[in-house]
Design an enzyme around this catalytic site. Structure first.
Site, mmCIF file in Angstrom:
data_model
loop_
_atom_site.group_PDB
_atom_site.id
_atom_site.type_symbol
_atom_site.label_atom_id
_atom_site.label_comp_id
_atom_site.label_asym_id
_atom_site.label_seq_id
_atom_site.Cartn_x
_atom_site.Cartn_y
_atom_site.Cartn_z
ATOM 1 N N HIS A 159 5.046 4.021 1.646
ATOM 2 C CA HIS A 159 6.289 3.519 1.896
ATOM 3 C C HIS A 159 6.755 2.967 0.709
ATOM 4 C CE1 HIS A 159 9.801 2.435 3.416
ATOM 5 N NE2 HIS A 159 10.104 3.862 4.477
ATOM 6 N N ASP A 189 8.613 10.779 7.662
ATOM 7 C CA ASP A 189 8.509 12.151 7.862
ATOM 8 C C ASP A 189 6.992 13.272 8.207
ATOM 9 O OD1 ASP A 189 10.810 11.844 6.848
ATOM 10 O OD2 ASP A 189 10.172 11.178 5.330
#
Ligand code: CMC
Length: 432
Positions: free
Chosen positions: A309, A366
């Site tokens: 991320h 996700d």
């Protein structure tokens, strides 16, 4: 006590820059006058060290895996709230009281339908059109169908904000359901007087002659999924919304730009890529080592999807919640999914691998969201448009902050030019 400052020395000149401290102790050096005072700009490709705005919506501490909306921890919202309430919180700053909640829900209900003229846009697309390609253009058409809410005059657009915001959230949901129906050659199903998530499932899965029967577990899972995507600070699509808004653009147009930004595989498109990866591991019957090995090669196109991320150097708190919810949802629905076991094994393997450990790469939202969507009967190619429904409140709240800031400037980053220095124009016969 003296206010803290930062000193920099450049070309022998000492500059004192003011320091800003956010309400959760976040520190920033205020460089607004840097170029004027020194001739220099900061170079920060990807803006990883740049605060582009002050915002009161979401607090994110990526080192410690903390996410809060308007002060409320995501874990508490995921446990006690639902998508509509969290959307209200993100947009208006406070949890709604009973009357506000009712009014907001009613506005969402009243603005769910897509008019007959607008429905004709769908007919221009081939049935094979990618859902995100359809969504970007249909969302941007809202400014054309409702010009009175999209005047590109902040003062006027803010007067109609409540209606425009409800319309954006409600219609994006309806458009997504219609994209699904259209691409499957199914007739559109009109919205009914149902709670937000059930209305979506009805528009997706009812038949003209048999109404979809809400299943509480499915409704709850969909609410959780949308809620966990509702806002995420200055991510790529939200920053895009703010950038477009900073030019004075209306809510619908700014949001449409956000939908475009969401489509990329490093942002919202990652949920599709994760599912394709898990499916490929399943179909090939291997343990996923090839994906881990390929990801370690350093190429952007071979990254381990659903991992890493831009701001978390820790577990994405949304991934923790969603990973746990996968088990619960499947159990409640009496389903099993071999891809969940594959995802868990892949996660464990990556978390033991020095490449991922040393770079602090953990699963993001996700990684597991697709398993839940699969359990709800949502096909993989619809995952990113589902993300867009969830993210709408964040885009709307950020647009509102930009539109309400009377001192805001147009977003206009600078660059370091590395092209050819000045040269003179040559006529055609002198060119190589
Ligand atoms: N697989 C392999 N290597 C990775 C990955 C990954 N998923 N993510 C980052 N790295 C590497 C990166 O190449 C860099 O290596 P090196 O130091 O050797 O150059 C290092 O880890 C640090 O990368 P970073 O600066 O933390 O990453 P970034 O800010 O450039 O990119 C990201 C962030 C989310 C685009 C990236 O982690 C990625 O591509 N992940 C896979 C796609 C994905 O799951 N995206 C969804 C993000 S969460 C939801 C959303 O925002 O939509």
């Amino acid at each position: 006590m003296q206010a803290p400052t930062a000193q920099i020395k450049v070309d022998g000149k000492e500059l004192t820059l003011p320091v800003m401290i956010g309400s959760e102790g976040e520190k920033a050096i205020d460089a607004r006058n840097l170029r004027k005072d020194s001739g220099y700009i900061f170079y920060d490709q990807g803006y990883g060290n740049t605060g582009s705005c002050e915002s009161a919506i979401t607090y994110l501490d990526g080192d410690n895996g903390i996410l809060r909306h308007r002060g409320y921890p995501i874990e508490q919202l995921a446990t006690y709230s639902d998508y509509v309430e969290t959307a209200y919180l993100i947009i208006y700053g406070e949890l709604p009281n009973a009357k506000q909640r009712q009014q907001f829900s009613r506005r969402l209900r009243d603005n769910a339908a897509i008019g007959t003229q607008m429905q004709r846009i769908f007919e221009g697309f081939p049935e094979s059109a990618p859902p995100m390609g359809m969504l970007t253009s249909i969302v941007s058409s809202l400014a054309a169908y409702y010009p009175e809410l999209a005047t590109n005059n902040f003062e006027k657009d803010l007067q109609n904000f409540d209606l425009a915001a409800a319309m954006a959230i409600s219609k994006i949901r309806s458009i997504v359901a219609m994209i699904y129906r259209y691409r499957h050659g199914l007739p559109f199903i009109h919205p009914r007087d149902l709670p937000f998530a059930d209305n979506f499932l009805h528009m997706m899965f009812s038949d003209p002659y048999v109404a979809y029967q809400p299943i509480p577990e499915v409704t709850r899972a969909l609410n959780l999924l949308l809620l966990l995507h509702a806002d995420h600070e200055q991510n790529c699509s939200t920053s895009t919304v703010r950038m477009v808004a900073s030019s004075g653009a209306n809510l619908f147009t700014s949001i449409a730009a956000g939908v475009c930004a969401l489509s990329g595989p490093l942002h919202g498109g990652a949920n599709v890529a994760v599912m394709q990866m898990l499916q490929s591991i399943h179909d090939e019957g291997d343990d996923g080592t090839r994906f881990i090995q390929a990801a370690k090669g350093g190429s952007k196109s071979n990254r381990l999807m659903g991992f890493g991320h831009a701001v978390y150097r820790n577990f994405d708190p949304r991934a923790r919640i969603i990973g746990k919810a996968c088990d619960e949802v499947l159990t409640r629905l009496g389903k099993s999914d071999p891809l969940l076991d594959i995802a868990k094994n892949l996660e464990q393997a990556a978390l033991k691998d020095d490449y991922f450990v040393s770079r602090k790469l953990y699963p993001n939202v996700d990684f597991y969201s697709g398993i839940i969507m699969r359990a709800l009967g949502i096909p993989t190619d619809m995952f990113t448009v589902m993300f867009a429904i969830g993210r709408a409140p964040g885009w709307i709240a950020n647009w509102k902050e930009v539109a309400s800031n009377t001192k805001g400037r147009i977003y206009r980053p600078r660059q370091v030019y590395v092209g050819t220095p000045k040269r003179d124009y040559t006529s055609m016969d002198q060119r190589a």
